[in-house]
Scaffold this active site. Sequence first.
Site, PDB file in Angstrom:
ATOM      1  N   LYS A  23       0.839  -1.198   0.000  1.00  0.00           N
ATOM      2  CA  LYS A  23       0.000   0.000   0.000  1.00  0.00           C
ATOM      3  C   LYS A  23       0.866   1.238   0.000  1.00  0.00           C
ATOM      4  O   LYS A  23       2.044   1.142   0.317  1.00  0.00           O
ATOM      5  CB  LYS A  23      -0.972  -0.014   1.174  1.00  0.00           C
ATOM      6  CG  LYS A  23      -0.320   0.059   2.557  1.00  0.00           C
ATOM      7  CD  LYS A  23      -1.372   0.036   3.629  1.00  0.00           C
ATOM      8  CE  LYS A  23      -0.979   0.962   4.752  1.00  0.00           C
ATOM      9  NZ  LYS A  23      -1.997   1.161   5.736  1.00  0.00           N
ATOM     10  N   HIS A  24       0.359   2.310  -0.340  1.00  0.00           N
ATOM     11  CA  HIS A  24      -0.886   2.750  -0.931  1.00  0.00           C
ATOM     12  C   HIS A  24      -0.628   2.998  -2.416  1.00  0.00           C
ATOM     13  O   HIS A  24       0.015   3.989  -2.751  1.00  0.00           O
ATOM     14  CB  HIS A  24      -1.339   4.066  -0.328  1.00  0.00           C
ATOM     15  CG  HIS A  24      -1.738   4.031   1.106  1.00  0.00           C
ATOM     16  ND1 HIS A  24      -0.854   4.161   2.139  1.00  0.00           N
ATOM     17  CD2 HIS A  24      -2.959   3.891   1.658  1.00  0.00           C
ATOM     18  CE1 HIS A  24      -1.511   4.126   3.283  1.00  0.00           C
ATOM     19  NE2 HIS A  24      -2.793   3.959   3.026  1.00  0.00           N
ATOM     20  N   HIS A  35      -7.661  11.068   5.228  1.00  0.00           N
ATOM     21  CA  HIS A  35      -8.661  10.893   6.287  1.00  0.00           C
ATOM     22  C   HIS A  35      -9.439  12.191   6.493  1.00  0.00           C
ATOM     23  O   HIS A  35     -10.590  12.173   6.907  1.00  0.00           O
ATOM     24  CB  HIS A  35      -8.010  10.519   7.625  1.00  0.00           C
ATOM     25  CG  HIS A  35      -7.470   9.134   7.674  1.00  0.00           C
ATOM     26  ND1 HIS A  35      -6.188   8.826   7.277  1.00  0.00           N
ATOM     27  CD2 HIS A  35      -8.042   7.981   8.081  1.00  0.00           C
ATOM     28  CE1 HIS A  35      -5.994   7.534   7.433  1.00  0.00           C
ATOM     29  NE2 HIS A  35      -7.104   6.992   7.920  1.00  0.00           N
ATOM     30  N   ASP A 106      -8.833   1.598   0.318  1.00  0.00           N
ATOM     31  CA  ASP A 106      -8.639   2.068   1.682  1.00  0.00           C
ATOM     32  C   ASP A 106     -10.059   2.293   2.228  1.00  0.00           C
ATOM     33  O   ASP A 106     -11.052   2.096   1.507  1.00  0.00           O
ATOM     34  CB  ASP A 106      -7.813   3.357   1.681  1.00  0.00           C
ATOM     35  CG  ASP A 106      -7.031   3.555   2.963  1.00  0.00           C
ATOM     36  OD1 ASP A 106      -7.410   2.966   3.995  1.00  0.00           O
ATOM     37  OD2 ASP A 106      -6.057   4.322   2.957  1.00  0.00           O
TER      38      ASP A 106
END
Length: 178
Positions: A23-24, A35, A106
Site C-alpha cells: 500500500k498505498h 482521512h 482504503d
Amino acid sequence: ETAKYVKTVVETAKENKISSTLKHFPGYGNNTDTHIGFCYDKKPYEEFLKSDFLPFKSGINTGAESILISHNIVESMDTELPASLSKNVIDILKNELNFTGIIMTDDLSMKAISELDTVYPPEVTAVMAGNDMLIVTDFEKGYGNLLYAVKNGNISEERIDSSVLKILEWKIYMGLMK
C-alpha cells in the site's frame, strides 16, 4: 532501496505463512492526509514509472497477494476520481504492472471519499473500477448499496462472483479454508 526492502519483507512473510498487502498504490509520497480531505498528486506519470512503482513491482514479482489503493487523486492517471475509485488507475495496476491478486480500497468512510460527489455510491464506484475488496466502516450501508447496484444491473453478479472467487482462492492458498 525500498524495492529491495519490500522484496525481503514479502519473502519473509511467505516463509512464515503470512500474506502481504502492498500500500498505498500508486504511491503516497508526502501528500496530505486523505482521512481529513482531498489530496491531489500532481507528479508526472514518468515519476511514478521511475520511482513510485518500483516497490510495487518488487512486491508483485515476489508474490504479494494483495494491494491497497490510495484515495489520492493522481492527476497524471485520472483528474477526477481518487485512485481507489478510478478504473484508469486499477487498469494500470493490472495491465502495466501485471498484478492479478486482490485489489482493495482504503476505508471508504475517509473524507477524501465521503465528501466526493459521484454518480454512484463509493462502494459501487469502487467495484465498477475493479476493486475486489472494500474497506467500509458502515458495513450494512455498503452491503445495501452493492445489493441495490446488482439488483438494478449496474454491477453484474458475475463481477461480484469473480471477486469472491479470487478472495476464496486467496483464503485457500493461505490455508484458511480447505
